[in-house]
Design a protein around this motif. Structure first.
Motif, PDB file in Angstrom:
ATOM      1  N   VAL A 122       0.837  -1.195   0.000  1.00  0.00           N
ATOM      2  CA  VAL A 122       0.000   0.000   0.000  1.00  0.00           C
ATOM      3  C   VAL A 122       0.872   1.244   0.000  1.00  0.00           C
ATOM      4  CG1 VAL A 122      -1.968   1.138   1.084  1.00  0.00           C
ATOM      5  CG2 VAL A 122      -1.635  -1.330   1.406  1.00  0.00           C
ATOM      6  N   ASP A 123       0.611   2.146  -0.935  1.00  0.00           N
ATOM      7  CA  ASP A 123       1.317   3.418  -0.958  1.00  0.00           C
ATOM      8  C   ASP A 123       0.665   4.373   0.041  1.00  0.00           C
ATOM      9  OD1 ASP A 123       3.191   5.291  -1.722  1.00  0.00           O
ATOM     10  OD2 ASP A 123       2.843   5.020  -3.864  1.00  0.00           O
ATOM     11  N   THR A 150      -4.638   6.674   4.962  1.00  0.00           N
ATOM     12  CA  THR A 150      -3.546   7.155   4.123  1.00  0.00           C
ATOM     13  C   THR A 150      -2.553   7.944   4.949  1.00  0.00           C
ATOM     14  OG1 THR A 150      -4.762   9.175   3.575  1.00  0.00           O
ATOM     15  CG2 THR A 150      -5.081   7.284   2.115  1.00  0.00           C
ATOM     16  N   GLY A 151      -1.418   8.278   4.325  1.00  0.00           N
ATOM     17  CA  GLY A 151      -0.427   9.127   4.959  1.00  0.00           C
ATOM     18  C   GLY A 151       0.720   8.360   5.585  1.00  0.00           C
ATOM     19  N   PHE A 152       1.750   9.105   5.985  1.00  0.00           N
ATOM     20  CA  PHE A 152       2.859   8.515   6.725  1.00  0.00           C
ATOM     21  C   PHE A 152       2.323   7.858   7.995  1.00  0.00           C
ATOM     22  CE2 PHE A 152       7.154  10.491   5.425  1.00  0.00           C
ATOM     23  CZ  PHE A 152       6.816  10.385   4.096  1.00  0.00           C
ATOM     24  N   TYR A 153       3.010   6.837   8.456  1.00  0.00           N
ATOM     25  CA  TYR A 153       2.724   6.161   9.717  1.00  0.00           C
ATOM     26  C   TYR A 153       1.454   5.310   9.678  1.00  0.00           C
ATOM     27  CZ  TYR A 153       5.960   9.853  11.075  1.00  0.00           C
ATOM     28  OH  TYR A 153       7.018  10.703  11.128  1.00  0.00           O
ATOM     29  N   ARG A 180      -8.046  -3.993   7.590  1.00  0.00           N
ATOM     30  CA  ARG A 180      -8.192  -2.949   8.609  1.00  0.00           C
ATOM     31  C   ARG A 180      -6.905  -2.136   8.662  1.00  0.00           C
ATOM     32  NH1 ARG A 180     -10.453  -5.004  14.095  1.00  0.00           N
ATOM     33  NH2 ARG A 180     -12.412  -4.678  12.969  1.00  0.00           N
ATOM     34  N   SER A 181      -7.023  -0.826   8.547  1.00  0.00           N
ATOM     35  CA  SER A 181      -5.844   0.033   8.573  1.00  0.00           C
ATOM     36  C   SER A 181      -5.937   1.020   9.732  1.00  0.00           C
ATOM     37  CB  SER A 181      -5.656   0.773   7.247  1.00  0.00           C
ATOM     38  OG  SER A 181      -6.841   1.437   6.853  1.00  0.00           O
TER      39      SER A 181
END
Length: 412
Positions: A122-123, A150-153, A180-181
């Protein structure tokens, strides 16, 4: 907190391998026997500068933010340097001394795998790439769909990945599964990496050629019930491999001092609410704590770094154990990972010393068996008991590599 574990180190350093042999010979520690083919306590995989390029110190460029595949065969690493661009895949061999391979990717720094299966990479913008597409097509790979946090971390896991089937090649009846993110809102440069936590769960339909999201909870703020105890700002979160727990450090807790803790998430895939019940507290503030694989009867253990040393946290004992390899000045350069069979894999630098006392600096990846560490063995010896697990065997490593290869239709 490690005083009792490390005291008497020099006395134990001579006898710890003898202790392993005795316990294995007795057939203890999960039925191991004298002919068990244990992996080395620590093995070293040198990353040549000719392959990866060099950093400012002349060592092989290791990058950072590295994630380890379930079988320990692949490392997804960010900040890979000029030679490989932002994110690369490093393929580790099964045994020390065999060559490493490297692959370019189209991903951006801080990209992450969907843990458990590694079905997708995943980018940071939420684009999901099939792992095998990136491996085979490298920079030419194209995303299948976009979604999740999304995003850093950010980090993600496939729920119930243990029983998941691989997507057939060539197209077939679509399978569906849940991802699940976990992430948190991005602050300014000073606050990046801390904030209130968010969860998002999506259901994906995939027929082997196309994939799409068919159900989505949307972003959900979590842990609001804990505000009176932990505050609402956390740092260094990491979701568990099964997506049912996460580790994080409350930055300004109302009770106690900041420490790395483990919290629970709902087992229901599309749950509208997550209570974040406290399940473990490491009691201090290390680097990011990364989960291993849980068993049906036991919670997942953790691994982390602290002052460039690598530790293994046993959830049953509530205790940390140093992965101790002092003679080579081992220094971890990124947070480690745990494979399905229990090995710890981490990027590191070390010194290889010859019989003449001359030491040569090296950089690459280490693979450690926490059950052969001196700290683990000393803990059980001091209690007059055999450890519950003797070692990780070459057979179990081969089994996991075969499992991962079969799932992704790879050659072993």
């Amino acid at each position: 907190m490690f005083g009792s574990t490390l005291s008497g180190f020099f006395e134990r350093s001579v006898s710890w391998r003898w202790a392993v042999g005795v316990w294995l010979a007795l057939g203890l520690a999960m039925g191991a026997s004298a002919d068990s083919d244990c992996i080395p306590p620590v093995s070293y995989h040198v990353l040549p500068t000719a392959l990866a390029g060099a950093d400012d110190n002349g060592d092989a460029a290791l990058g950072s933010y590295e994630r380890i595949s379930p079988d320990g065969r692949f490392v997804l690493r960010s900040f890979s340097g000029a030679r490989f661009g932002q994110v690369s895949l490093i393929e580790l061999p099964e045994r020390e001394g065999q060559p490493l391979r490297a692959y370019r990717t189209p991903l951006s720094n801080e990209a992450f795998p969907v843990q458990g299966s590694w079905r997708y990479l995943v980018d940071v913008n939420g684009e999901h790439y099939r792992f095998t597409d990136v491996l085979r097509q490298q920079q030419r790979a194209r995303p299948l769909f976009q979604g999740g946090m999304t995003g850093f971390y950010a980090a993600a896991s496939e729920l119930d990945a243990d029983g998941a089937a691989p997507v057939p090649q060539g197209g077939a009846a679509a399978q569906s599964f849940y991802i699940r993110s976990l992430s948190w809102p991005q602050g300014d440069a000073e606050m990046q990496g801390t904030g209130p936590l968010q969860i998002r769960t999506v259901r994906v339909s995939d027929d082997g050629q196309r994939a799409r999201i068919v159900e989505d909870t949307g972003p959900q703020f979590i842990c609001t019930e804990r505000n009176q105890r932990d505050g609402n700002v956390y740092g260094l979160p990491m979701i568990s491999i099964d997506g049912r727990e996460f580790s994080a450090m409350p930055q300004s807790p109302r009770e106690g001092r900041p420490s790395m803790r483990v919290y629970g998430l709902s087992a229901a895939a599309m749950a509208p609410h997550h209570a974040c019940d406290l399940r473990a507290d490491l009691g201090f503030s290390p680097g990011k704590a990364v989960f291993g694989f849980p068993s049906p009867a036991e919670p997942a253990d953790l691994t982390y770094t602290d002052n460039a040393s690598i530790y293994f946290f046993d959830r049953r004992l509530g205790r940390s154990f140093l992965i101790d390899e002092y003679r080579r000045d081992l220094l971890a350069s990124a947070f480690p990972g745990l494979t399905r069979d229990g090995r710890i894999v981490a990027a590191a630098t070390w010194k290889r010393c010859g019989a003449d006392g001359v030491c040569t600096p090296e950089a690459g990846y280490i693979v450690a068996d926490p059950y052969q560490s001196q700290a683990w063995l000393a803990y059980w010896r001091e209690r007059g008991r055999a450890p519950p697990r003797g070692c990780i065997t070459r057979a179990s490593v081969a089994q996991e590599r075969a499992r991962f290869a079969a799932f992704h239709h790879l050659a072993e």
